[in-house]
Design a protein around this motif. Structure first.
Motif, PDB file in Angstrom:
ATOM      1  N   TYR A 246       8.807  89.864   8.273  1.00 26.64           N
ATOM      2  CA  TYR A 246       7.901  89.745   9.421  1.00 26.64           C
ATOM      3  C   TYR A 246       6.799  88.722   9.128  1.00 26.64           C
ATOM      4  CZ  TYR A 246      10.146  94.173  10.572  1.00 26.64           C
ATOM      5  OH  TYR A 246      11.074  95.153  10.830  1.00 26.64           O
TER       6      TYR A 246
ATOM      7  N   HIS B 291       0.325  89.158   8.401  1.00 23.37           N
ATOM      8  CA  HIS B 291      -0.866  89.501   9.176  1.00 23.37           C
ATOM      9  C   HIS B 291      -2.102  88.785   8.627  1.00 23.37           C
ATOM     10  CE1 HIS B 291       0.630  92.724  11.864  1.00 23.37           C
ATOM     11  NE2 HIS B 291       1.542  92.847  10.927  1.00 23.37           N
TER      12      HIS B 291
ATOM     13  N   GLN C 215       2.668  94.745   3.171  1.00 21.38           N
ATOM     14  CA  GLN C 215       3.141  93.526   3.822  1.00 21.38           C
ATOM     15  C   GLN C 215       2.667  92.284   3.072  1.00 21.38           C
ATOM     16  OE1 GLN C 215       1.974  91.208   6.714  1.00 21.38           O
ATOM     17  NE2 GLN C 215       3.836  91.203   7.935  1.00 21.38           N
TER      18      GLN C 215
ATOM     19  N   GLU D 240       4.866  91.832   0.043  1.00 18.44           N
ATOM     20  CA  GLU D 240       6.175  91.254   0.379  1.00 18.44           C
ATOM     21  C   GLU D 240       6.091  89.731   0.468  1.00 18.44           C
ATOM     22  OE1 GLU D 240       7.984  92.921   3.827  1.00 18.44           O
ATOM     23  OE2 GLU D 240       8.515  94.807   2.837  1.00 18.44           O
ATOM     24  N   HIS D 241       4.986  89.231   1.005  1.00 15.14           N
ATOM     25  CA  HIS D 241       4.840  87.782   1.155  1.00 15.14           C
ATOM     26  C   HIS D 241       4.535  87.098  -0.182  1.00 15.14           C
ATOM     27  CE1 HIS D 241       5.380  86.934   5.433  1.00 15.14           C
ATOM     28  NE2 HIS D 241       4.977  88.179   5.610  1.00 15.14           N
TER      29      HIS D 241
ATOM     30  N   ARG E 145      12.742  98.585   1.250  1.00 10.66           N
ATOM     31  CA  ARG E 145      11.705  99.312   1.983  1.00 10.66           C
ATOM     32  C   ARG E 145      12.126 100.770   2.168  1.00 10.66           C
ATOM     33  NH1 ARG E 145      11.596  94.691   6.605  1.00 10.66           N
ATOM     34  NH2 ARG E 145      10.155  93.203   5.623  1.00 10.66           N
TER      35      ARG E 145
END
Length: 213
Positions: free
Chosen positions: A2, A5, A43, A46-47, A62
């Motif tokens: 995704y 953010h 998140q 993950e990046h 996950r």
């Protein structure tokens, strides 16, 4: 994967340079629609990992809601009171008498040993393939999905039956947790079954010269 953010490097700088009060003020702005800092930092992590695609043999797994073990090291093993485990223990000890929620809600639980086996399997799949600079990172969801579902009401019913067979030590009250979608009924039950009994027990402890709970 995704979209991020936030940039993880910026977040590190913000956390290192700002004081706790300012961080508390900024946190809701950064979270946006995310429910908490737990999923936000996952998140970001993950990046961090994703930047190494094609350079390191990486997979991302996950897991859903991790609960006690199915088989290993023995059935029911758990080392924390997070999530549904803490709620179940509070119900079993007679402390938690009412829950404000829909009884029909279905949560996705995955036993900790099953989740770990999925990590090992995913790592083996990646490890047996040659690493190429053009490789993407495989992402797996380790969850029950539609294979096994359990509603909150079913969880409470099962818990009540288990407590009859294997009661907890140091129970404060009988296990009799109820679910309600009515905020009014929930608040009434909190008053009569949480607040007033707590005041009564603390008063009793105070009279006996012991530390209130």
């Amino acid at each position: 994967m995704y979209p991020p953010h936030a940039d993880w490097r910026d977040m590190l700088q913000v956390c290192e340079e700002l004081d706790d009060h300012t961080l508390q003020v900024l946190t809701p702005k950064y979270l946006g629609e995310l429910p908490n800092t737990y999923v936000f930092t996952k998140q970001l992590a993950e990046h961090v990992v994703y930047e190494y695609k094609g350079k390191l043999p990486i997979v991302i797994v996950r897991p859903s809601i991790v609960i006690s073990s199915l088989i290993e090291p023995f059935p029911g093993w758990i080392d924390n009171f997070n999530g549904p485990v803490g709620i179940s223990i509070a119900c079993g000890k007679g402390i938690l008498r009412t829950i404000y929620s829909s009884p029909d809600i279905v949560s996705d639980y995955i036993p900790v040993d099953v989740a770990i086996k999925s990590f090992i399997a995913a790592s083996w799949i990646r490890g047996t393939k040659k690493l190429e600079p053009t490789d993407d990172i495989a992402i797996y969801n380790s969850c029950a999905g539609n294979l096994f579902t359990l509603s909150l009401n079913e969880l409470v019913v099962i818990g009540k039956e288990l407590v009859k067979i294997l009661p907890f030590n140091n129970m404060l009250w009988t296990c009799d947790t109820t679910l309600t979608k009515s905020l009014f009924l929930f608040n009434i039950r909190v008053l009569f079954f949480h607040l007033l009994p707590a005041i009564f027990i603390d008063t009793l402890l105070w009279i006996l010269g012991k530390k209130p709970m």
